[in-house]
Motif scaffolding. Structure first.
Motif, PDB file in Angstrom:
ATOM      1  N   GLY A  25       0.851  -1.177   0.000  1.00  0.00           N
ATOM      2  CA  GLY A  25       0.000   0.000   0.000  1.00  0.00           C
ATOM      3  C   GLY A  25       0.895   1.238   0.000  1.00  0.00           C
ATOM      4  O   GLY A  25       1.931   1.257  -0.652  1.00  0.00           O
ATOM      5  N   SER A  26       0.516   2.234   0.759  1.00  0.00           N
ATOM      6  CA  SER A  26       1.315   3.456   0.812  1.00  0.00           C
ATOM      7  C   SER A  26       2.696   3.177   1.405  1.00  0.00           C
ATOM      8  O   SER A  26       2.831   2.341   2.298  1.00  0.00           O
ATOM      9  CB  SER A  26       0.621   4.496   1.691  1.00  0.00           C
ATOM     10  N   PRO A  27       3.714   3.893   0.926  1.00  0.00           N
ATOM     11  CA  PRO A  27       5.027   3.786   1.557  1.00  0.00           C
ATOM     12  C   PRO A  27       4.928   4.291   2.990  1.00  0.00           C
ATOM     13  O   PRO A  27       4.255   5.291   3.252  1.00  0.00           O
ATOM     14  CB  PRO A  27       5.896   4.740   0.722  1.00  0.00           C
ATOM     15  N   THR A  28       5.541   3.604   3.919  1.00  0.00           N
ATOM     16  CA  THR A  28       5.486   4.041   5.319  1.00  0.00           C
ATOM     17  C   THR A  28       6.812   4.667   5.763  1.00  0.00           C
ATOM     18  O   THR A  28       6.827   5.728   6.370  1.00  0.00           O
ATOM     19  CB  THR A  28       5.133   2.860   6.236  1.00  0.00           C
ATOM     20  N   ASN A  29       7.900   4.013   5.437  1.00  0.00           N
ATOM     21  CA  ASN A  29       9.211   4.586   5.755  1.00  0.00           C
ATOM     22  C   ASN A  29      10.286   3.869   4.942  1.00  0.00           C
ATOM     23  O   ASN A  29      10.035   2.834   4.330  1.00  0.00           O
ATOM     24  CB  ASN A  29       9.513   4.498   7.259  1.00  0.00           C
ATOM     25  N   ILE A  30      11.468   4.471   4.930  1.00  0.00           N
ATOM     26  CA  ILE A  30      12.636   3.844   4.303  1.00  0.00           C
ATOM     27  C   ILE A  30      13.733   3.832   5.352  1.00  0.00           C
ATOM     28  O   ILE A  30      13.970   4.848   6.012  1.00  0.00           O
ATOM     29  CB  ILE A  30      13.130   4.645   3.083  1.00  0.00           C
ATOM     30  N   GLN A  31      14.348   2.683   5.520  1.00  0.00           N
ATOM     31  CA  GLN A  31      15.428   2.581   6.498  1.00  0.00           C
ATOM     32  C   GLN A  31      16.707   2.105   5.819  1.00  0.00           C
ATOM     33  O   GLN A  31      16.648   1.356   4.843  1.00  0.00           O
ATOM     34  CB  GLN A  31      15.023   1.612   7.617  1.00  0.00           C
ATOM     35  N   PHE A  32      17.818   2.556   6.353  1.00  0.00           N
ATOM     36  CA  PHE A  32      19.114   2.168   5.811  1.00  0.00           C
ATOM     37  C   PHE A  32      20.042   1.727   6.930  1.00  0.00           C
ATOM     38  O   PHE A  32      19.924   2.193   8.070  1.00  0.00           O
ATOM     39  CB  PHE A  32      19.783   3.352   5.094  1.00  0.00           C
ATOM     40  N   MET A  33      20.956   0.835   6.579  1.00  0.00           N
ATOM     41  CA  MET A  33      22.094   0.518   7.436  1.00  0.00           C
ATOM     42  C   MET A  33      23.334   0.792   6.604  1.00  0.00           C
ATOM     43  O   MET A  33      23.481   0.243   5.508  1.00  0.00           O
ATOM     44  CB  MET A  33      22.060  -0.942   7.876  1.00  0.00           C
ATOM     45  N   VAL A  34      24.201   1.651   7.108  1.00  0.00           N
ATOM     46  CA  VAL A  34      25.427   2.051   6.409  1.00  0.00           C
ATOM     47  C   VAL A  34      26.620   1.547   7.214  1.00  0.00           C
ATOM     48  O   VAL A  34      26.773   1.892   8.381  1.00  0.00           O
ATOM     49  CB  VAL A  34      25.499   3.589   6.279  1.00  0.00           C
ATOM     50  N   LYS A  35      27.457   0.728   6.574  1.00  0.00           N
ATOM     51  CA  LYS A  35      28.598   0.163   7.301  1.00  0.00           C
ATOM     52  C   LYS A  35      29.825   1.060   7.204  1.00  0.00           C
ATOM     53  O   LYS A  35      30.301   1.369   6.105  1.00  0.00           O
ATOM     54  CB  LYS A  35      28.932  -1.230   6.737  1.00  0.00           C
ATOM     55  N   ASP A  36      30.290   1.504   8.352  1.00  0.00           N
ATOM     56  CA  ASP A  36      31.554   2.234   8.456  1.00  0.00           C
ATOM     57  C   ASP A  36      32.092   1.899   9.845  1.00  0.00           C
ATOM     58  O   ASP A  36      31.657   2.471  10.854  1.00  0.00           O
ATOM     59  CB  ASP A  36      31.326   3.741   8.298  1.00  0.00           C
ATOM     60  N   SER A  37      33.018   0.933   9.865  1.00  0.00           N
ATOM     61  CA  SER A  37      33.444   0.359  11.149  1.00  0.00           C
ATOM     62  C   SER A  37      34.161   1.360  12.043  1.00  0.00           C
ATOM     63  O   SER A  37      34.232   1.162  13.258  1.00  0.00           O
ATOM     64  CB  SER A  37      34.321  -0.875  10.902  1.00  0.00           C
ATOM     65  N   THR A  38      34.672   2.440  11.466  1.00  0.00           N
ATOM     66  CA  THR A  38      35.339   3.468  12.273  1.00  0.00           C
ATOM     67  C   THR A  38      34.325   4.472  12.799  1.00  0.00           C
ATOM     68  O   THR A  38      34.183   4.673  14.004  1.00  0.00           O
ATOM     69  CB  THR A  38      36.398   4.204  11.421  1.00  0.00           C
ATOM     70  N   LYS A  39      33.617   5.070  11.879  1.00  0.00           N
ATOM     71  CA  LYS A  39      32.670   6.123  12.237  1.00  0.00           C
ATOM     72  C   LYS A  39      31.560   5.640  13.169  1.00  0.00           C
ATOM     73  O   LYS A  39      31.143   6.339  14.087  1.00  0.00           O
ATOM     74  CB  LYS A  39      32.055   6.690  10.957  1.00  0.00           C
ATOM     75  N   TYR A  40      31.081   4.420  12.900  1.00  0.00           N
ATOM     76  CA  TYR A  40      29.948   3.907  13.680  1.00  0.00           C
ATOM     77  C   TYR A  40      30.377   2.796  14.638  1.00  0.00           C
ATOM     78  O   TYR A  40      29.602   1.875  14.918  1.00  0.00           O
ATOM     79  CB  TYR A  40      28.850   3.412  12.736  1.00  0.00           C
ATOM     80  N   ALA A  41      31.614   2.901  15.111  1.00  0.00           N
ATOM     81  CA  ALA A  41      32.167   1.855  15.982  1.00  0.00           C
ATOM     82  C   ALA A  41      31.292   1.622  17.215  1.00  0.00           C
ATOM     83  O   ALA A  41      31.155   0.490  17.696  1.00  0.00           O
ATOM     84  CB  ALA A  41      33.587   2.237  16.404  1.00  0.00           C
ATOM     85  N   ALA A  42      30.660   2.685  17.699  1.00  0.00           N
ATOM     86  CA  ALA A  42      29.851   2.570  18.921  1.00  0.00           C
ATOM     87  C   ALA A  42      28.566   1.780  18.711  1.00  0.00           C
ATOM     88  O   ALA A  42      27.944   1.321  19.674  1.00  0.00           O
ATOM     89  CB  ALA A  42      29.505   3.970  19.443  1.00  0.00           C
ATOM     90  N   THR A  43      28.163   1.621  17.457  1.00  0.00           N
ATOM     91  CA  THR A  43      26.929   0.877  17.165  1.00  0.00           C
ATOM     92  C   THR A  43      27.243  -0.271  16.197  1.00  0.00           C
ATOM     93  O   THR A  43      26.572  -0.450  15.181  1.00  0.00           O
ATOM     94  CB  THR A  43      25.833   1.806  16.588  1.00  0.00           C
ATOM     95  N   GLY A  44      28.268  -1.017  16.559  1.00  0.00           N
ATOM     96  CA  GLY A  44      28.598  -2.226  15.807  1.00  0.00           C
ATOM     97  C   GLY A  44      29.103  -1.978  14.395  1.00  0.00           C
ATOM     98  O   GLY A  44      29.103  -2.885  13.564  1.00  0.00           O
ATOM     99  N   GLY A  45      29.517  -0.746  14.123  1.00  0.00           N
ATOM    100  CA  GLY A  45      30.014  -0.436  12.780  1.00  0.00           C
ATOM    101  C   GLY A  45      28.923  -0.009  11.815  1.00  0.00           C
ATOM    102  O   GLY A  45      29.190   0.274  10.649  1.00  0.00           O
ATOM    103  N   TRP A  46      27.696   0.032  12.312  1.00  0.00           N
ATOM    104  CA  TRP A  46      26.559   0.376  11.450  1.00  0.00           C
ATOM    105  C   TRP A  46      25.968   1.739  11.813  1.00  0.00           C
ATOM    106  O   TRP A  46      25.700   2.019  12.983  1.00  0.00           O
ATOM    107  CB  TRP A  46      25.444  -0.666  11.591  1.00  0.00           C
TER     108      TRP A  46
END
Lengths: 173, 173
Positions: free
Chosen positions: B114-135
């Motif tokens: 039906g209607s779009p509700t949301n779009i989600q992404f996971m972006v891997k950067d092991s340095t920048k996002y080290a605090a959240t498992g690299g994501w």
């Protein structure tokens, strides 16, 4: 180099498609045999997303519907009827609950694709497939095409989707 | 020409992604603020299919999960953890019955987005996002990113998918 590889794959795909829609032999009574697509269009798993679908009941299927470049362009521009060269692929899987995901969510709510069940294609060629609304139908289970009796069931059902050139799937934005 | 255009789009996408993951300001207490992705990765609607998904219950959602080239390569080769540069997109829609299809099938069985509700992404950067498992996580509703309170709920749930580098979705063949 990668772009050249992609181009070569695209050319190979085109050759494969042209080969797969070679005419079938005429019948003894002079009437052309129903023509179905008997080879899997190469590269379809890399095509872009048109939409997703789920059928309950006996089918209990989960589908990802992909399109080649001609198909995606036509969908995005609202071109009807679909131009010759359009190929739409429906990748079907069983619709199964994911115990793995449900465990994380803390309740039964997650469904994912199980085993692949079949892959179906619609190939638009208004001349070759004139007898079936310009569409050649294809169904592959474990890589093998559906038999003629089965393939004859495609058109009568798709024919009912007159408002969208015999295609059930709408484009998901 | 088309290949060059695609290449330019890819470069533009990359620039956009790099811009979108620029560091957020540090906090007064010296602790880095949680970092979320706040811009939609360009071109994601043209990415290849990873899989489809359906959530019942309050979410009642239908998802198409797509991946950029790095993601799709990693999935196909079974590379874990996912390499830096991986981006996975989940396009969510409401899960609605199709009266149009049910009429043709002669029974209620067909569900479509039906209607779009949301779009989600996971972006891997092991340095920048080290605090959240690299994501780096992202959530967009009507083009607007989720607020910090909402975004903080992503990691604790994804963290439970340890066996697949915090990613729930498996590749559908």
């Amino acid at each position: 180099m990668k772009r050249i590889t992609l181009l070569l794959i695209a050319v190979a795909a085109l050759v494969g498609i042209v080969a797969s829609i070679a005419p079938t032999r005429g019948r003894a009574d002079g009437e052309a045999a129903p023509t179905f697509v008997t080879q899997i269009p190469p590269g379809y798993r890399d095509w872009r997303l048109i939409s997703v679908a789920h059928e309950e009941g006996n089918l209990n299927s989960f589908a990802a519907v992909l399109g080649n470049d001609v198909a995606v362009k036509a969908y995005r521009e609202g071109t009807l009827p679909f131009p010759d060269g359009t190929i739409i692929a429906a990748l079907h899987y069983s619709h199964v609950s994911s115990a793995e995901n449900d465990k994380v969510f803390g309740r039964a709510q997650s469904f994912v694709p199980g085993s692949p069940t079949n892959i179906q294609f619609m190939v638009k060629d208004s001349t070759k497939y004139a007898a079936t609304g310009g569409w050649g139908f294809a169904h592959f289970k474990d890589g093998k095409p559906g038999d003629e009796a089965f393939m004859k069931t495609c058109f009568p059902c798709h024919e009912k989707a007159q408002g969208s050139d015999l295609v059930f799937t709408h484009y998901a934005p």
